[in-house]
Design a protein around this motif. Structure first.
Motif, mmCIF file in Angstrom:
data_model
loop_
_atom_site.group_PDB
_atom_site.id
_atom_site.type_symbol
_atom_site.label_atom_id
_atom_site.label_comp_id
_atom_site.label_asym_id
_atom_site.label_seq_id
_atom_site.Cartn_x
_atom_site.Cartn_y
_atom_site.Cartn_z
ATOM 1 N N HIS A 220 0.844 -1.188 0.000
ATOM 2 C CA HIS A 220 0.000 0.000 0.000
ATOM 3 C C HIS A 220 0.886 1.247 0.000
ATOM 4 O O HIS A 220 1.816 1.334 0.778
ATOM 5 N N ASP A 221 0.556 2.227 -0.868
ATOM 6 C CA ASP A 221 1.326 3.455 -0.762
ATOM 7 C C ASP A 221 0.551 4.492 0.037
ATOM 8 O O ASP A 221 0.557 5.679 -0.247
ATOM 9 N N GLU A 222 -0.183 4.037 1.002
ATOM 10 C CA GLU A 222 -0.845 4.923 1.960
ATOM 11 C C GLU A 222 -0.768 4.225 3.318
ATOM 12 O O GLU A 222 -0.545 3.004 3.393
ATOM 13 N N ILE A 223 -0.983 4.998 4.368
ATOM 14 C CA ILE A 223 -0.952 4.405 5.711
ATOM 15 C C ILE A 223 -2.189 3.534 5.899
ATOM 16 O O ILE A 223 -3.294 3.951 5.552
ATOM 17 N N THR B 64 -4.424 2.458 8.671
ATOM 18 C CA THR B 64 -4.598 2.822 10.084
ATOM 19 C C THR B 64 -4.898 1.564 10.894
ATOM 20 O O THR B 64 -5.390 0.556 10.372
#
Ligand code: TMP
Length: 208
Positions: A59-62, A64
Motif C-alpha cells: 500500500h502506498d498509503e498508511i 490505520t
C-alpha cells in the motif's frame, strides 16, 4: 442434532500452527466427525479478498490500526455467517487457523487498541459466540520470526518490529492465563513433544 465443536489454533508466526492443525485434524478424523477447516482472515471468497488487502505490504498509503481492526472483524463476520455457524448447526466440527484471540493479541496487544473498543466490535460481530477450545502455541518471537523468515517473504503485519511481537505474545499469554478454554502449549519444545501435548489436551477436552 448435537452441535459440532469449534476448535481454534492460535499463535505467532513460526509457532507451528500448520502442523498443530494437522494433529487436530487427525484427532477429529479418529473420532469420526465430519469437519471443515477455515482460516482467518479469510475462509470465504469475500473474506479471502480482505485477507489479501490486509496482508499486502504494497500500500502506498498508511493503513490505520482502525482499518486493520475493521478488516479483521469484517472477514470474521463473513466467515461466521457463511461457514462456521452453518457447519456447527449441521453437527460438523470446525478447525480454525486463528480467530478472535488474534485480534485481541495483534490489534489489542501489538497495536495498543483499547480493549473496550475491541470488546464493542467483537460483541457486534460474535454476539457472545466462543470457541469450545483454543490451543495457543507459545513461542519467543525471536525464534518464531526467524523460522517464518526462513520460509519466505513476510506480510505487512509480519514486517513489524520485534517490540510489536513481544507485546502480541504478552497479550496472548495474559488472555490465555485468564480463560480456561484457552490452553497454552510450549511451542519451543521438540515437535514430537508439542504434538503429544496437543493430543493430550484434545483427549482431555473433547472426549469427555
Ligand atoms: P497467517 O494466518 O498466515 O499467520 O496470517 C495472518 C496475519 O494476520 C498474521 O500476521 C496475524 C494477523 N492477524 C491479525 O493481526 N489479527 C487478526 O484478527 C487475525 C485473524 C490475523
Amino acid at each position: 442434532m448435537t452441535r459440532g465443536k469449534f476448535i481454534v489454533v492460535e499463535g505467532m508466526e513460526g509457532a507451528g500452527k500448520s502442523s498443530a492443525i494437522a494433529v487436530v485434524e487427525t484427532f477429529v478424523q479418529k473420532l469420526n466427525h465430519t469437519y471443515i477447516k477455515v482460516r482467518e482472515p479469510g475462509g470465504t471468497p469475500l473474506a479471502e479478498q480482505l485477507r489479501t488487502i490486509v496482508k499486502s505490504a504494497s500500500h502506498d498509503e498508511i493503513v490505520t490500526q482502525e482499518t486493520e481492526l475493521f478488516l479483521m472483524y469484517a472477514s470474521r463476520s463473513q466467515l461466521l455467517a457463511n461457514k462456521i455457524h452453518p457447519a456447527l448447526a449441521k453437527g460438523h466440527w470446525v478447525i480454525a487457523d486463528r480467530h478472535d484471540l488474534s485480534s485481541r493479541a495483534y490489534q489489542g496487544g501489538g497495536r495498543g487498541i483499547d480493549e473496550h473498543v475491541i470488546d464493542t466490535i467483537a460483541n457486534i460481530t460474535l454476539k457472545g459466540f466462543k470457541p469450545d477450545l483454543t490451543l495457543y502455541l507459545d513461542i519467543d518471537p525471536v525464534i518464531g520470526l526467524s523460522r517464518a523468515k526462513a520460509r519466505g517473504d513476510l506480510d505487512r503485519i509480519e514486517l513489524e518490529n520485534i517490540d510489536f511481537f513481544h507485546r502480541v505474545r504478552n497479550k496472548y499469554r495474559q488472555l490465555a492465563a485468564n480463560d480456561d478454554k484457552i490452553i497454552t502449549i510450549n511451542a519451543e519444545q521438540a515437535i514430537v513433544k508439542v504434538h503429544q501435548d496437543i493430543e493430550e489436551i484434545l483427549m482431555k477436552f473433547l472426549t469427555t
